[in-house]
Design an enzyme around this catalytic site. Structure first.
Site, PDB file in Angstrom:
ATOM      1  N   CYS A  46       0.815  -1.213   0.000  1.00  8.57           N
ATOM      2  CA  CYS A  46       0.000   0.000   0.000  1.00  8.57           C
ATOM      3  C   CYS A  46       0.853   1.269   0.000  1.00  8.57           C
ATOM      4  O   CYS A  46       2.011   1.254   0.391  1.00  8.57           O
ATOM      5  CB  CYS A  46      -0.870   0.036   1.248  1.00  8.57           C
ATOM      6  N   ARG A  93       4.350   0.653  -6.176  1.00  2.93           N
ATOM      7  CA  ARG A  93       4.321  -0.226  -5.007  1.00  2.93           C
ATOM      8  C   ARG A  93       3.287  -1.343  -5.164  1.00  2.93           C
ATOM      9  O   ARG A  93       3.298  -2.305  -4.417  1.00  2.93           O
ATOM     10  CB  ARG A  93       4.013   0.596  -3.746  1.00  2.93           C
ATOM     11  N   TRP A 118      -3.297  -2.541  -1.167  1.00  2.00           N
ATOM     12  CA  TRP A 118      -2.979  -3.867  -1.709  1.00  2.00           C
ATOM     13  C   TRP A 118      -3.606  -4.854  -0.725  1.00  2.00           C
ATOM     14  O   TRP A 118      -3.179  -4.946   0.422  1.00  2.00           O
ATOM     15  CB  TRP A 118      -1.469  -4.025  -1.786  1.00  2.00           C
ATOM     16  N   ASN A 122      -0.986   1.363   6.245  1.00  2.00           N
ATOM     17  CA  ASN A 122      -0.232   0.273   5.593  1.00  2.00           C
ATOM     18  C   ASN A 122       0.204  -0.685   6.680  1.00  2.00           C
ATOM     19  O   ASN A 122       0.604  -0.243   7.752  1.00  2.00           O
ATOM     20  CB  ASN A 122       1.055   0.791   4.932  1.00  2.00           C
ATOM     21  N   GLY A 123       0.218  -1.989   6.368  1.00  4.06           N
ATOM     22  CA  GLY A 123       0.673  -2.968   7.358  1.00  4.06           C
ATOM     23  C   GLY A 123      -0.468  -3.882   7.768  1.00  4.06           C
ATOM     24  O   GLY A 123      -1.488  -3.977   7.070  1.00  4.06           O
ATOM     25  N   GLU A 126      17.286 -16.071 -11.769  1.00  7.20           N
ATOM     26  CA  GLU A 126      16.814 -14.685 -11.856  1.00  7.20           C
ATOM     27  C   GLU A 126      16.124 -14.441 -13.205  1.00  7.20           C
ATOM     28  O   GLU A 126      15.100 -13.758 -13.273  1.00  7.20           O
ATOM     29  CB  GLU A 126      17.997 -13.731 -11.632  1.00  7.20           C
ATOM     30  N   LYS A 130      12.239 -13.139 -13.763  1.00 12.30           N
ATOM     31  CA  LYS A 130      11.877 -11.937 -14.538  1.00 12.30           C
ATOM     32  C   LYS A 130      10.795 -12.264 -15.558  1.00 12.30           C
ATOM     33  O   LYS A 130       9.808 -11.554 -15.671  1.00 12.30           O
ATOM     34  CB  LYS A 130      13.090 -11.364 -15.284  1.00 12.30           C
ATOM     35  N   GLU A 163       7.318 -13.138 -13.890  1.00 10.42           N
ATOM     36  CA  GLU A 163       6.581 -12.104 -13.160  1.00 10.42           C
ATOM     37  C   GLU A 163       5.995 -11.040 -14.061  1.00 10.42           C
ATOM     38  O   GLU A 163       4.966 -10.465 -13.735  1.00 10.42           O
ATOM     39  CB  GLU A 163       7.408 -11.487 -12.026  1.00 10.42           C
ATOM     40  N   HIS A 185      16.860 -35.826 -14.603  1.00  5.99           N
ATOM     41  CA  HIS A 185      16.326 -36.461 -13.394  1.00  5.99           C
ATOM     42  C   HIS A 185      14.828 -36.199 -13.228  1.00  5.99           C
ATOM     43  O   HIS A 185      14.296 -36.353 -12.133  1.00  5.99           O
ATOM     44  CB  HIS A 185      17.109 -36.007 -12.164  1.00  5.99           C
ATOM     45  N   LYS A 218       5.818  -3.829  -4.983  1.00  5.04           N
ATOM     46  CA  LYS A 218       7.231  -3.473  -4.994  1.00  5.04           C
ATOM     47  C   LYS A 218       7.876  -3.739  -3.645  1.00  5.04           C
ATOM     48  O   LYS A 218       8.987  -4.214  -3.564  1.00  5.04           O
ATOM     49  CB  LYS A 218       7.384  -1.999  -5.372  1.00  5.04           C
TER      50      LYS A 218
HETATM   51  C1  F6R Z   1      11.438  -9.467  -8.381  1.00  2.25           C
HETATM   52  C2  F6R Z   1      11.466  -8.620  -7.193  1.00  2.25           C
HETATM   53  C3  F6R Z   1      11.260  -9.276  -5.876  1.00  2.25           C
HETATM   54  C4  F6R Z   1      12.119  -8.580  -4.807  1.00  2.25           C
HETATM   55  C5  F6R Z   1      11.775  -9.136  -3.422  1.00  2.25           C
HETATM   56  C6  F6R Z   1      12.669  -8.538  -2.350  1.00  2.25           C
HETATM   57  O1  F6R Z   1      11.703  -8.740  -9.538  1.00  2.25           O
HETATM   58  O2  F6R Z   1      11.622  -7.438  -7.277  1.00  2.25           O
HETATM   59  O3  F6R Z   1      11.508 -10.634  -5.924  1.00  2.25           O
HETATM   60  O4  F6R Z   1      13.462  -8.790  -5.110  1.00  2.25           O
HETATM   61  O5  F6R Z   1      10.436  -8.856  -3.128  1.00  2.25           O
HETATM   62  O6  F6R Z   1      12.518  -7.161  -2.263  1.00  2.25           O
HETATM   63  P1  F6R Z   1      13.617  -6.265  -1.579  1.00  2.25           P
HETATM   64  O7  F6R Z   1      14.848  -6.359  -2.411  1.00  2.25           O
HETATM   65  O8  F6R Z   1      13.037  -4.892  -1.568  1.00  2.25           O
HETATM   66  O9  F6R Z   1      13.839  -6.833  -0.214  1.00  2.25           O
END
Ligand code: F6R
Length: 607
Positions: free
Chosen positions: A2, A27, A73, A99-100, A480, A484, A487, A503, A602
């Site tokens: 949020c 976010r 959110w 938020n929270g 990674e 990407k 997501e 396997h 985010k």
């Molecule tokens: C993927 C992504 C997430 C963050 C994860 C940790 O593209 O951005 O997997 O890496 O939520 O977030 P931080 O780095 O802010 O702790």
């Protein structure tokens, strides 16, 4: 997660808080609302994106020079208009955005209902305005403090009260909140980019703070005992436009193309002609020599950054180096003592699981080291030492430039530890240092291949199953790369250690799947090549991220992007770039909402 916005000044408040919410969109959210104060409080809310709220406001917008706003959110209760914030007490005069998570909300709700309260939403947040009302005897500050004494959980919250119209309150516990100060007006936000068009003078709230925000001035007290706090604002020197798209179609593409610059910034002043200098970490020789075990802990992309460096660290430092996702680490009672170094990796510095891992490690006596992007974040303040990745604001939900800055920073940190412990000679140190210095220009070179990657993406977009394979550090990159793609394009993508294919997963390989082969590690190339043959034999097509002149491997690839040669331990910084671009172009061609992928946020400030 949020977002909160707030304004108190002399201008019309609603357009300002709406602009702030727009800047917090990265976010992630699924509903939004605004409350403006003008004698009474008027609340307007809508499910969906901000444009739905804007449509309502363009028909009938409340006026007034004080407003708070929120993007939600969903956690407790669906993403509906009814559950959108802000929420009000029954008289509609005390209004809260939050938020929270209020962990004891069910008990509080029951007790408030016993008192005759009726609830308008299913949210945990709604207990707050009712609780504040229960304690309100003419002073909103006292009432908020009394309410918060009864609340368990995490919050960044803001409160306005129609009976005290020249005041916005803000309180924080485990969730970020910042205040912007300007002449005769003040701003409130979850994150700094939402303040930058208005002011650079920023007061960062800490856990336990309660802020009394008036026009152009703020006083801080401790929520617990009401005692005053003195804290100076910091001057934020980010360029306001650096938080905006700067001519790119999406923030993600902008972030990807910024990587030569962010890498240069991550290295600046740390690797110079005079050698390596990371004294800013607070890690000196005695502390480094005492280390017997290292954990690298993070979530998602940050965890993947740890995977990239772990084996190099272990090889040089000759101590066990374990990489873990924070949500597992925090609950498994890992072996930690005062000879343990726990490195917490995070872009936001606010990820709930990573913060919990930090606190667990500290309580067990470990030395904690944050490798973090956001200055002033909770992680940066609570860790024993900090190494800022200096990637600048990352707006797109999917992390790109923060990841390469994390890998570069972690590489420096590993070298620093090795140097302090006398485990690296000058020649090796300088060889890696020199390679680090040319990484930014090599990334720039790779970015020029964007048109070729876009063309490949146009063919790949029709596929729905992707296997990312690699060995050694290439397997870390594959993980990674797969994250990407999944997501932002919603394609099924899965990373595998190439030797594991036979396997089990080979059973899924058909002409309808694509294998993305990452092959930068020369020593493992032949082994990987055999694995790739097993895949092509089943009809799958290969997109290869390979070094120049890779012989037979090149012939196996239907699409091929060549990565400049570097030290093997640094190759992941280069190899990920084509995979970031591939994910971006597949998603764009598929018409996906790139900067805010569905269901993601985010900053993940809840478990
Ligand atoms: C993927 C992504 C997430 C963050 C994860 C940790 O593209 O951005 O997997 O890496 O939520 O977030 P931080 O780095 O802010 O702790």
């Amino acid at each position: 997660m949020c977002g909160i916005a707030g304004y108190i000044g002399s201008r019309e408040a609603v357009p300002i808080v709406m602009d702030q919410l727009k800047r917090l969109e990265y976010r992630g959210y699924d509903s939004a609302g605004v409350a403006a104060l003008d004698g009474d409080v008027t609340i307007v809310k809508s499910e969906g994106k901000l444009r739905s709220l804007q449509d309502l406001l363009s028909v009938d917008s409340p006026s007034g020079s004080v407003a708070i706003a929120h993007t939600r959110w969903a956690t407790h209760g669906g993403p509906t208009t009814r559950n959108a914030h802000p929420h009000a007490d029954q008289l509609g005069r005390i209004v809260v955005a939050h938020n929270g998570i209020i962990e004891n909300y069910a008990d509080l709700r029951r007790s408030l209902m016993d008192d005759g309260c009726t609830f308008a939403s299913e949210t945990d947040t709604e207990v707050l305005p009712h609780l504040i009302r229960r304690h309100y005897q003419g002073c909103i500050v006292t009432a908020l403090r009394e309410a918060l004494r009864r609340v368990r959980g995490s919050y960044a919250l803001t409160v306005v009260c129609a009976d005290e119209p020249d005041l916005i309150l803000a309180a924080r516990h485990d969730s970020p909140l910042v205040i912007g100060l300007a002449e005769g007006e003040s701003f409130l936000a979850s994150d700094i980019p939402a303040l930058l068009p208005y002011t650079r003078s920023v007061l960062i709230l800490e856990d336990g703070d309660l802020a009394l925000i008036r026009r152009g001035s703020v006083s801080l007290i401790r929520t617990a005992d009401g005692s005053p706090i003195h804290r100076d604002p910091v001057q934020v020197d980010w360029d306001a436009t650096s938080a905006e798209k700067g001519g790119f179609e999406h923030f993600m593409l902008k972030d990807i193309f910024e990587q030569p610059e962010t890498l240069r910034t991550a290295l600046r002043g740390r690797w110079t002609d005079a050698g390596l200098n990371l004294t800013e970490t607070g890690l000196a020789a005695a502390a480094a020599a005492a280390i017997r075990r290292i954990y690298l802990v993070g979530c998602g992309t940050a965890y993947h950054a740890g995977l990239v460096v772990a084996s190099t660290w272990e090889r040089r430092l000759r101590v066990p180096v374990t990489v873990e996702v924070a949500s597992e680490f925090r609950y498994r009672e890992p072996a930690i003592d005062d000879t343990t170094l726990v490195v917490l990796i995070s872009q936001s510095g606010e990820t709930a699981d990573t913060l919990a891992a930090l606190r667990l490690a500290s309580a067990a006596g470990a030395r904690t080291q944050a490798v973090v992007n956001v200055v002033g974040s909770t992680l940066s303040r609570e860790a024993d030492g900090v190494l800022y990745t200096q990637a600048g604001p990352e707006i797109c939900v999917a992390s790109t430039k923060a990841y390469t800055a994390q890998v570069a920073s972690l590489s420096l940190l590993g070298l620093w530890l090795a140097e302090l412990r006398g485990q690296i000679g000058d020649a090796e140190l300088h060889r890696i240092g020199d390679a680090l210095q040319v990484l930014p220009s090599q990334v720039a070179e790779l970015l020029q291949q964007a048109p070729a990657i876009e063309a490949a993406a146009a063919e790949l977009e029709r596929f729905h199953d992707f296997f990312f394979v690699g060995r050694g550090l290439d397997y870390a990159v594959a993980q990674e790369g797969a994250l990407k793609l999944k997501e932002i394009s919603y394609r099924h993508s899965e990373a595998l250690a190439a030797g594991e294919m036979k396997h089990g997963t080979l059973a899924l390989v058909t002409p309808e799947v694509v294998a993305i082969a990452v092959a930068t590690q020369e020593a493992l190339r032949e082994k990987l090549q055999s694995n790739i043959r097993e895949v092509t034999a089943r009809g799958a097509q290969i997109f290869g991220v390979v070094p120049p002149d890779c012989g037979e491997l090149a012939e196996l690839c239907r699409w091929r992007i060549e990565v400049p040669r570097t030290e093997p331990e640094l190759a992941p910084v280069l190899a990920i770039v084509p995979l970031q671009l591939l994910a971006y172009y597949v998603a764009r061609i598929a018409g996906c909402e790139i900067d805010q992928p569905r269901n993601l946020a985010k900053s993940v400030t809840v478990e």
